[in-house]
Design a protein around this motif. Structure first.
Motif, PDB file in Angstrom:
ATOM      1  N   LEU A 383      32.084  40.877  45.149  1.00  0.00           N
ATOM      2  CA  LEU A 383      32.606  42.150  44.245  1.00  0.00           C
ATOM      3  C   LEU A 383      33.441  43.304  44.904  1.00  0.00           C
ATOM      4  CD1 LEU A 383      33.059  42.897  41.267  1.00  0.00           C
ATOM      5  CD2 LEU A 383      30.842  44.221  41.554  1.00  0.00           C
ATOM      6  N   ASN A 384      32.918  43.831  46.067  1.00  0.00           N
ATOM      7  CA  ASN A 384      33.661  44.790  46.693  1.00  0.00           C
ATOM      8  C   ASN A 384      34.883  44.174  47.101  1.00  0.00           C
ATOM      9  OD1 ASN A 384      31.833  46.766  46.247  1.00  0.00           O
ATOM     10  ND2 ASN A 384      30.502  46.281  48.116  1.00  0.00           N
ATOM     11  N   ILE A 385      34.900  42.945  47.763  1.00  0.00           N
ATOM     12  CA  ILE A 385      35.881  42.399  48.413  1.00  0.00           C
ATOM     13  C   ILE A 385      37.076  42.212  47.281  1.00  0.00           C
ATOM     14  CG2 ILE A 385      36.975  40.211  49.533  1.00  0.00           C
ATOM     15  CD1 ILE A 385      34.265  39.961  51.070  1.00  0.00           C
ATOM     16  N   ILE A 386      36.642  41.705  46.174  1.00  0.00           N
ATOM     17  CA  ILE A 386      37.645  41.468  45.193  1.00  0.00           C
ATOM     18  C   ILE A 386      38.141  42.598  44.568  1.00  0.00           C
ATOM     19  CG2 ILE A 386      37.836  40.603  42.670  1.00  0.00           C
ATOM     20  CD1 ILE A 386      35.637  38.333  43.428  1.00  0.00           C
ATOM     21  N   ASN A 387      37.246  43.775  44.643  1.00  0.00           N
ATOM     22  CA  ASN A 387      37.875  45.222  44.135  1.00  0.00           C
ATOM     23  C   ASN A 387      39.016  45.749  45.087  1.00  0.00           C
ATOM     24  OD1 ASN A 387      36.332  45.237  41.783  1.00  0.00           O
ATOM     25  ND2 ASN A 387      34.502  46.322  43.079  1.00  0.00           N
ATOM     26  N   ASP A 388      38.532  45.512  46.340  1.00  0.00           N
ATOM     27  CA  ASP A 388      39.565  45.892  47.558  1.00  0.00           C
ATOM     28  C   ASP A 388      40.797  45.197  47.211  1.00  0.00           C
ATOM     29  OD1 ASP A 388      38.082  47.633  48.848  1.00  0.00           O
ATOM     30  OD2 ASP A 388      37.522  46.360  50.400  1.00  0.00           O
ATOM     31  N   ILE A 389      40.946  44.010  46.863  1.00  0.00           N
ATOM     32  CA  ILE A 389      42.195  42.997  46.722  1.00  0.00           C
ATOM     33  C   ILE A 389      42.716  43.520  45.376  1.00  0.00           C
ATOM     34  CG2 ILE A 389      42.915  40.775  46.168  1.00  0.00           C
ATOM     35  CD1 ILE A 389      41.000  39.854  47.952  1.00  0.00           C
ATOM     36  N   LEU A 390      42.095  43.979  44.414  1.00  0.00           N
ATOM     37  CA  LEU A 390      42.561  44.288  43.191  1.00  0.00           C
ATOM     38  C   LEU A 390      43.079  45.718  43.343  1.00  0.00           C
ATOM     39  CD1 LEU A 390      39.868  43.120  40.337  1.00  0.00           C
ATOM     40  CD2 LEU A 390      42.255  42.290  40.952  1.00  0.00           C
ATOM     41  N   ASP A 391      42.544  46.557  44.130  1.00  0.00           N
ATOM     42  CA  ASP A 391      43.018  47.844  44.128  1.00  0.00           C
ATOM     43  C   ASP A 391      44.293  47.911  44.869  1.00  0.00           C
ATOM     44  OD1 ASP A 391      40.942  49.105  43.054  1.00  0.00           O
ATOM     45  OD2 ASP A 391      39.644  49.491  44.796  1.00  0.00           O
ATOM     46  N   ILE A 392      44.406  47.208  46.157  1.00  0.00           N
ATOM     47  CA  ILE A 392      45.520  47.084  46.780  1.00  0.00           C
ATOM     48  C   ILE A 392      46.851  46.739  45.906  1.00  0.00           C
ATOM     49  CG2 ILE A 392      45.822  44.794  47.932  1.00  0.00           C
ATOM     50  CD1 ILE A 392      46.172  48.306  49.502  1.00  0.00           C
ATOM     51  N   ALA A 393      46.480  45.649  45.010  1.00  0.00           N
ATOM     52  CA  ALA A 393      47.414  45.039  43.992  1.00  0.00           C
ATOM     53  C   ALA A 393      47.967  46.157  43.089  1.00  0.00           C
ATOM     54  CB  ALA A 393      46.823  43.852  43.287  1.00  0.00           C
ATOM     55  N   LYS A 394      47.274  46.923  42.623  1.00  0.00           N
ATOM     56  CA  LYS A 394      47.539  47.900  41.673  1.00  0.00           C
ATOM     57  C   LYS A 394      48.186  49.335  42.448  1.00  0.00           C
ATOM     58  CE  LYS A 394      43.526  47.880  38.524  1.00  0.00           C
ATOM     59  NZ  LYS A 394      42.205  48.659  38.067  1.00  0.00           N
ATOM     60  N   ILE A 395      47.756  49.298  43.681  1.00  0.00           N
ATOM     61  CA  ILE A 395      48.576  50.496  44.341  1.00  0.00           C
ATOM     62  C   ILE A 395      49.911  50.011  44.690  1.00  0.00           C
ATOM     63  CG2 ILE A 395      48.800  51.587  46.759  1.00  0.00           C
ATOM     64  CD1 ILE A 395      45.493  51.734  46.700  1.00  0.00           C
ATOM     65  N   GLU A 396      50.005  48.734  45.057  1.00  0.00           N
ATOM     66  CA  GLU A 396      51.617  48.042  45.369  1.00  0.00           C
ATOM     67  C   GLU A 396      52.327  48.094  44.183  1.00  0.00           C
ATOM     68  OE1 GLU A 396      52.831  46.344  48.680  1.00  0.00           O
ATOM     69  OE2 GLU A 396      52.040  48.322  48.675  1.00  0.00           O
ATOM     70  N   ALA A 397      51.886  47.824  42.987  1.00  0.00           N
ATOM     71  CA  ALA A 397      52.417  47.643  41.861  1.00  0.00           C
ATOM     72  C   ALA A 397      52.586  49.205  40.938  1.00  0.00           C
ATOM     73  CB  ALA A 397      51.768  47.023  40.731  1.00  0.00           C
ATOM     74  N   GLY A 398      52.005  50.210  41.823  1.00  0.00           N
ATOM     75  CA  GLY A 398      52.252  51.417  41.273  1.00  0.00           C
ATOM     76  C   GLY A 398      51.556  51.906  39.954  1.00  0.00           C
ATOM     77  N   LYS A 399      50.408  51.218  39.711  1.00  0.00           N
ATOM     78  CA  LYS A 399      49.724  51.017  38.418  1.00  0.00           C
ATOM     79  C   LYS A 399      48.322  51.746  38.723  1.00  0.00           C
ATOM     80  CE  LYS A 399      52.030  47.023  36.152  1.00  0.00           C
ATOM     81  NZ  LYS A 399      51.761  45.895  35.425  1.00  0.00           N
ATOM     82  N   MET A 400      48.050  52.419  39.740  1.00  0.00           N
ATOM     83  CA  MET A 400      46.899  53.122  40.102  1.00  0.00           C
ATOM     84  C   MET A 400      46.603  54.440  39.420  1.00  0.00           C
ATOM     85  SD  MET A 400      43.800  53.066  41.408  1.00  0.00           S
ATOM     86  CE  MET A 400      44.034  51.709  42.944  1.00  0.00           C
TER      87      MET A 400
END
Length: 587
Positions: A383-400
């Motif tokens: 779950l932590n790995i998946i969260n990291d991937i989702l977090d970086i995707a949000k950051i890249e998309a500017g949706k954090m």
């Protein structure tokens, strides 16, 4: 001043020239020419007869020896004169031309006819006969402006033809390469050698900068090199004017030319009416004036060079972009390989433990609970790995999106210690948490969950990459007002995570915070992880108004990561006297 032979020559020479007895070579005087002399191929005088020689202070009996020993009466452009001399001796064809001679502080323009003295058949010509007349004399040449001399049409035509050849040669050379350094150096070498310049320099120009740097140079050996020198455009009027008008500018520049007798031509190279460079040519000949056609040739050469510079610059930018794209593709491929490994490992473990339970392989309920616990731990890791991937995707998309609220630092440190101390003790590492001495709570403005995520990531990395020694987490107050999201805070809290681990070499530290970039792929495979932790932590801290910095003296020397967050309210600090009195009271 300039004196023409037809008007004011009588002011320089005696009006009764016939009364001056001639003690020069009688055979030359009988030719009836005003000036007659013979020379060998090296330009040494063999005989010399001039009606004005005694007025110039020349001893008529020793005139040849004086001229050869002192080199006083010589062509201003000696190189061109000798080239013409050799050509006449080779072709045996006489030539007529105008040439300036210098004698002490005076200049004389002479109309000359040079004829080869025909040798016996089969023998090489070695001597020329020169006859001439005075056209004009320039006294005190330091005071005479260059513009006072207007070259005759024959000289202009020859010079224009020569310069056109230079432009054509430069154009051919710069079309053969897209290497800017080669283009610049070939251009200054071609101009310098062909035009016999004192110096020629090229400086690339960026509109955003007020300075230019000399990138290529041709110069005579007696001059000091200017290569690498930065020139302030505002302090050089010719440079500023050339950039503003995109027209050639000729002026005297003592600071550049290093001699009051030199002139400098400055041309701006341009592409689509945008300046991208400067070319400066310097020469010494006071009698050499550039014509309008030569200035047009200079502008043509600058346009060709400007186009070549633009194309070469575009090629370099495209090449850099291509290399970056290839590197990004390689890093993403490596990242995906690591991530797929990281996802498969816990997933395979979970499947294995659950399969053992389903197949009744557990010996007793206690072992079955152990299998379930292991599967649970692996699921959390996944779950932590998946969260990291989702977090970086949000950051890249500017949706954090983060919600900010006051966070007590001691509670944050307490939770971090509860999570991380057992991991440190399992690896036999010391683990210390240090808070700054204050009499009340330290409260920061942040997002608790994201701040905890950052600290767990940084402390987890410190423990993972440390084999012996320990990890220390500390905090300091920086009481300097800071602004974030239109709000002013009394200061910042700097959190420091230091370890005695493997460290990072200095040349690889710039990759630590790059997305999909890992300092060492083999290290990542050895220690595990996606390599996104520091990049995510940096983005989160910056989103919360702080900064992240990494320090390491090299491999094997440990590392320190610091980050800052805004201080919500300024706490009351405990002074050293208060600490001493408290200690005394406790005793």
């Amino acid at each position: 001043m300039t004196i023409t032979a037809n008007s004011q020559l009588s002011n320089v020479f005696s009006p009764n020239l016939e009364s001056i007895p001639s003690k020069t070579d009688g055979s030359l005087a009988t030719l009836g020419a005003e000036l007659v002399y013979t020379q060998d191929g090296a330009g040494r005088y063999l005989t010399f007869c001039w009606q004005h020689s005694e007025l110039l202070g020349l001893n008529s009996e020793k005139i040849v020896d004086e001229l050869n020993q002192t080199q006083t009466f010589v062509p201003v452009d000696k190189v061109t004169y000798l080239e013409r001399l050799h050509r006449i001796l080779t072709t045996l064809v006489p030539e007529r031309f105008q040439c300036w001679f210098s004698y002490q502080q005076e200049l004389f323009e002479l109309d000359l006819v040079i004829s080869p003295i025909m040798p016996s058949l089969g023998t090489t010509a070695t001597t020329v006969l020169v006859m001439g007349r005075l056209l004009q004399a320039t006294l005190n040449k330091k005071q005479v402006p260059v513009a006072a001399k207007t070259p005759i049409q024959i000289d202009l035509a020859m010079r224009s033809q020569q310069h056109q050849k230079v432009v054509n040669r430069i154009t051919r050379n710069i079309r053969r390469t897209l290497d800017l350094d080669i283009i610049w150096q070939q251009t200054v070498d071609s101009l310098g050698k062909a035009l016999r310049l004192e110096r020629c320099i090229i400086c690339p120009y960026q509109p955003s900068s007020s300075k230019v740097e000399v990138k290529a140079e041709y110069h005579q050996s007696a001059l000091k090199s200017m290569l690498g020198l930065e020139i302030d455009i505002t302090s050089e009027p010719a440079f500023a004017q050339a950039l503003a008008t995109l027209e050639p500018v000729v002026m005297q520049m003592p600071g550049y030319a290093q001699s009051g007798q030199q002139k400098t031509l400055v041309i701006a190279t341009c592409y689509q009416d945008q300046a991208n460079g400067l070319v400066a040519l310097s020469w010494r000949d006071e009698c050499y004036t550039l014509s309008e056609s030569e200035l047009e040739l200079a502008k043509e050469a600058a346009d060709q060079l400007g186009t070549a510079i633009a194309h070469a610059t575009l090629y370099e930018e495209l090449e850099v972009a291509r290399q970056k794209a290839e590197e990004a593709s390689r890093l993403k491929s490596e990242f995906l390989a690591n991530v797929s490994h990281e996802i498969r490992t816990p997933l395979n473990g979970m499947i294995g433990f659950l399969k053992l339970i389903l197949e009744g392989m557990a010996d007793d309920p206690e072992e079955q609970n152990q299998f379930l616990s292991e599967a649970h731990q692996l699921s959390i890791h996944l779950l932590n790995i998946i969260n990291d991937i989702l977090d970086i995707a949000k950051i890249e998309a500017g949706k954090m999106e983060l919600a900010y609220a006051p966070v007590k630092l001691d509670e944050l440190f307490h939770d971090v210690e509860n999570f991380m101390r057992p991991q440190a003790e399992m690896r036999n590492l010391s683990f210390q948490m240090q808070m700054p001495p204050t009499s009340d709570e330290i409260i920061v403005q942040s997002n608790y969950q994201r701040l905890l995520q950052v600290m767990l990531n940084l402390v987890g990395n410190a423990i993972k990459f440390t084999h012996e020694g320990g990890v220390t987490v500390s905090a300091d107050l920086v009481l300097k007002k800071a602004n974030f999201q239109d709000q002013q805070f009394p200061g910042m809290v700097k959190v420091r995570v230091a370890d005695t681990g493997i460290g990072v070499s200095l040349d690889k530290q710039d990759k630590l915070f790059q997305l999909f970039s890992q300092v060492d792929g083999s290290r990542t495979r050895h220690y595990g992880g996606t390599g996104l932790g520091l990049a995510i932590s940096q983005k989160l801290v910056e989103a919360m108004g702080g900064e992240v910095h990494f320090y390491s003296l090299g491999e094997g020397l440990g590392s320190t990561v610091t980050f800052t967050v805004p201080l919500y309210q300024q706490p009351v600090m405990v002074s050293s006297n208060d600490s001493d009195s408290t200690s005394s009271a406790e005793c």
